[in-house]
Write an enzyme that holds these catalytic residues in place. Structure first.
Site, PDB file in Angstrom:
ATOM      1  N   TYR A 154       9.739   0.151 -57.941  1.00  0.00           N
ATOM      2  CA  TYR A 154      10.579  -0.506 -56.924  1.00  0.00           C
ATOM      3  C   TYR A 154      12.027  -0.622 -57.413  1.00  0.00           C
ATOM      4  O   TYR A 154      12.970  -0.592 -56.625  1.00  0.00           O
ATOM      5  CB  TYR A 154       9.996  -1.878 -56.592  1.00  0.00           C
ATOM      6  CG  TYR A 154      10.293  -2.391 -55.200  1.00  0.00           C
ATOM      7  CD1 TYR A 154      10.235  -1.560 -54.089  1.00  0.00           C
ATOM      8  CD2 TYR A 154      10.611  -3.734 -54.991  1.00  0.00           C
ATOM      9  CE1 TYR A 154      10.493  -2.048 -52.813  1.00  0.00           C
ATOM     10  CE2 TYR A 154      10.866  -4.230 -53.728  1.00  0.00           C
ATOM     11  CZ  TYR A 154      10.804  -3.385 -52.644  1.00  0.00           C
ATOM     12  OH  TYR A 154      11.050  -3.872 -51.387  1.00  0.00           O
ATOM     13  N   LYS A 161      15.987  -7.151 -53.422  1.00  0.00           N
ATOM     14  CA  LYS A 161      15.122  -8.158 -52.783  1.00  0.00           C
ATOM     15  C   LYS A 161      15.298  -9.523 -53.440  1.00  0.00           C
ATOM     16  O   LYS A 161      15.262 -10.561 -52.767  1.00  0.00           O
ATOM     17  CB  LYS A 161      13.652  -7.724 -52.836  1.00  0.00           C
ATOM     18  CG  LYS A 161      13.300  -6.614 -51.841  1.00  0.00           C
ATOM     19  CD  LYS A 161      13.575  -7.006 -50.408  1.00  0.00           C
ATOM     20  CE  LYS A 161      12.979  -6.016 -49.415  1.00  0.00           C
ATOM     21  NZ  LYS A 161      13.448  -6.258 -48.032  1.00  0.00           N
TER      22      LYS A 161
HETATM   23  P1  NAD Z   1      10.733   0.554 -41.420  1.00  0.00           P
HETATM   24  O1  NAD Z   1      11.238   1.812 -42.038  1.00  0.00           O
HETATM   25  O2  NAD Z   1       9.881   0.654 -40.225  1.00  0.00           O
HETATM   26  O3  NAD Z   1      11.941  -0.434 -41.112  1.00  0.00           O
HETATM   27  C1  NAD Z   1      13.161  -0.465 -41.852  1.00  0.00           C
HETATM   28  C2  NAD Z   1      14.260  -0.631 -40.832  1.00  0.00           C
HETATM   29  O4  NAD Z   1      15.532  -0.808 -41.459  1.00  0.00           O
HETATM   30  C3  NAD Z   1      14.399   0.600 -39.918  1.00  0.00           C
HETATM   31  O5  NAD Z   1      14.200   0.218 -38.579  1.00  0.00           O
HETATM   32  C4  NAD Z   1      15.825   1.043 -40.124  1.00  0.00           C
HETATM   33  O6  NAD Z   1      16.428   1.529 -38.936  1.00  0.00           O
HETATM   34  C5  NAD Z   1      16.477  -0.278 -40.557  1.00  0.00           C
HETATM   35  N1  NAD Z   1      17.780  -0.066 -41.187  1.00  0.00           N
HETATM   36  C6  NAD Z   1      18.052   0.690 -42.287  1.00  0.00           C
HETATM   37  N2  NAD Z   1      19.372   0.667 -42.517  1.00  0.00           N
HETATM   38  C7  NAD Z   1      19.934  -0.125 -41.546  1.00  0.00           C
HETATM   39  C8  NAD Z   1      21.266  -0.535 -41.247  1.00  0.00           C
HETATM   40  N3  NAD Z   1      22.314  -0.134 -41.988  1.00  0.00           N
HETATM   41  N4  NAD Z   1      21.485  -1.353 -40.176  1.00  0.00           N
HETATM   42  C9  NAD Z   1      20.450  -1.763 -39.413  1.00  0.00           C
HETATM   43  N5  NAD Z   1      19.165  -1.406 -39.643  1.00  0.00           N
HETATM   44  C10 NAD Z   1      18.915  -0.594 -40.694  1.00  0.00           C
HETATM   45  O7  NAD Z   1       9.946  -0.180 -42.622  1.00  0.00           O
HETATM   46  P2  NAD Z   1       9.323  -1.656 -42.761  1.00  0.00           P
HETATM   47  O8  NAD Z   1       8.405  -1.558 -43.915  1.00  0.00           O
HETATM   48  O9  NAD Z   1       8.819  -2.146 -41.454  1.00  0.00           O
HETATM   49  O10 NAD Z   1      10.576  -2.499 -43.263  1.00  0.00           O
HETATM   50  C11 NAD Z   1      11.007  -3.706 -42.675  1.00  0.00           C
HETATM   51  C12 NAD Z   1      11.323  -4.732 -43.758  1.00  0.00           C
HETATM   52  O11 NAD Z   1      10.121  -5.133 -44.386  1.00  0.00           O
HETATM   53  C13 NAD Z   1      12.251  -4.235 -44.867  1.00  0.00           C
HETATM   54  O12 NAD Z   1      13.151  -5.269 -45.231  1.00  0.00           O
HETATM   55  C14 NAD Z   1      11.273  -3.972 -45.997  1.00  0.00           C
HETATM   56  O13 NAD Z   1      11.890  -4.008 -47.272  1.00  0.00           O
HETATM   57  C15 NAD Z   1      10.329  -5.136 -45.773  1.00  0.00           C
HETATM   58  N6  NAD Z   1       9.047  -5.047 -46.481  1.00  0.00           N
HETATM   59  C16 NAD Z   1       8.291  -3.916 -46.359  1.00  0.00           C
HETATM   60  C17 NAD Z   1       7.098  -3.828 -47.055  1.00  0.00           C
HETATM   61  C18 NAD Z   1       6.262  -2.574 -46.983  1.00  0.00           C
HETATM   62  O14 NAD Z   1       5.422  -2.355 -47.895  1.00  0.00           O
HETATM   63  N7  NAD Z   1       6.433  -1.740 -45.969  1.00  0.00           N
HETATM   64  C19 NAD Z   1       6.647  -4.896 -47.849  1.00  0.00           C
HETATM   65  C20 NAD Z   1       7.418  -6.041 -47.936  1.00  0.00           C
HETATM   66  C21 NAD Z   1       8.631  -6.103 -47.238  1.00  0.00           C
END
Ligand code: NAD
Length: 255
Positions: A154, A161
């Site tokens: 990560y 984060k």
């Molecule tokens: P995802 O790829 O579906 O969503 C990420 C989003 O970030 C996308 O919609 C993208 O368009 C948006 N994004 C990127 N750059 C941007 C910008 N400059 N302006 C506006 N939007 C922007 O993936 P996800 O896993 O649903 O991610 C959503 C959140 O959840 C993130 O913060 C991610 O770190 C967090 N998260 C994910 C996981 C996992 O394992 N998937 C675990 C814990 C936390």
């Protein structure tokens, strides 16, 4: 009556039906909210089509969270659809692959800066842009992956984060007097587009379900989205600056 009846919620981060934010938007509507989505750049049209796949079609406004012009225009863009907001979901994360996947020591500042800007500072930027819309107070909710630990692969996203979680506490401090809460959900690994972008993501994900007392399904966004929905409701009225784990219980285990 749903727990979000009559509320207006802005949901960022809907890219695919597998996005955590898509399930959040769906549940918000199911619980009675009007949902506005944000989209950006090349993927704006994709977000629009995702908005049409929700139980009720959702409007999409433009927001690249690193673009000061988009941030300044956001209140008026949202007011074209709803007069005020009651909740905002920050579901945004990005880091260049060069700063993840075991390249921690080789990473260069410009790439790290991109990760910190989009993934950490953006919570402040979004909160600042939407605070004028949260006229009745409200709830901001973000998504994190527990930044207290050094995880395999990560790397600098983990550092971003940790910063994001600190920003959460400061936004809670500064917007609390306006009745605005700010909290984050720390989710376990879920196979979304953002996760697949992390080189070696399977190293973070593969043992999770064994370690989780409740088990863990890395294809399921609903448990995480339910917690986000609960935080958007009136059922956490005195909670702010908090990080709530939705990880099957892994955070509480010794190994
Ligand atoms: P995802 O790829 O579906 O969503 C990420 C989003 O970030 C996308 O919609 C993208 O368009 C948006 N994004 C990127 N750059 C941007 C910008 N400059 N302006 C506006 N939007 C922007 O993936 P996800 O896993 O649903 O991610 C959503 C959140 O959840 C993130 O913060 C991610 O770190 C967090 N998260 C994910 C996981 C996992 O394992 N998937 C675990 C814990 C936390």
């Amino acid at each position: 009556m749903g727990i979000l009846e009559g509320k207006n919620i802005l949901v960022t981060g809907v890219l695919t039906e597998g996005s955590i934010a898509f399930e959040v938007a769906r549940l918000c509507q199911e619980q009675g909210a009007t949902v506005i989505l944000t989209g950006l750049g090349r993927t704006f049209k994709i977000t629009q089509s995702m908005g049409r796949r929700l139980p009720a079609p959702a409007e999409v406004v433009e927001l690249d969270v690193t673009d000061p012009e988009h941030l300044a225009a956001l209140p008026d863009a949202v007011r074209q659809h709803v007069p005020h907001l009651d909740g905002v979901v920050h579901s945004i994360g990005f880091a260049p692959q060069s700063v993840m996947g075991g390249n921690f020591m080789a990473a260069e500042w410009d790439d790290v800066a991109t990760a910190v800007h989009i993934s950490a500072y953006s919570l402040k930027a979004l909160a600042q842009a939407t605070a004028p819309l949260l006229t009745h107070g409200g709830s901001i909710v973000g998504l994190t992956f527990d930044g207290r630990f050094a995880w395999p692969v990560y790397d600098w996203m983990g550092v971003a984060k940790a910063a994001f979680e600190a920003v959460n506490r400061y936004v809670a401090r500064d917007l609390g007097p306006q009745g605005i809460r700010c909290n984050v959900i720390s989710a376990g690994p879920i196979k979304t587009t953002a996760a697949r972008h992390i080189p070696g993501f399977d190293q973070m994900e593969s043992k999770w379900s064994e370690r989780a007392p409740l088990g863990w399904d890395s294809d399921a966004t609903e448990p995480t989205a339910r917690a986000v929905t609960a935080l958007l409701s009136d059922w956490f009225p005195a909670t702010t600056g908090e990080m709530i784990h939705v990880d099957g219980g892994v955070h509480a285990m010794g190994q």
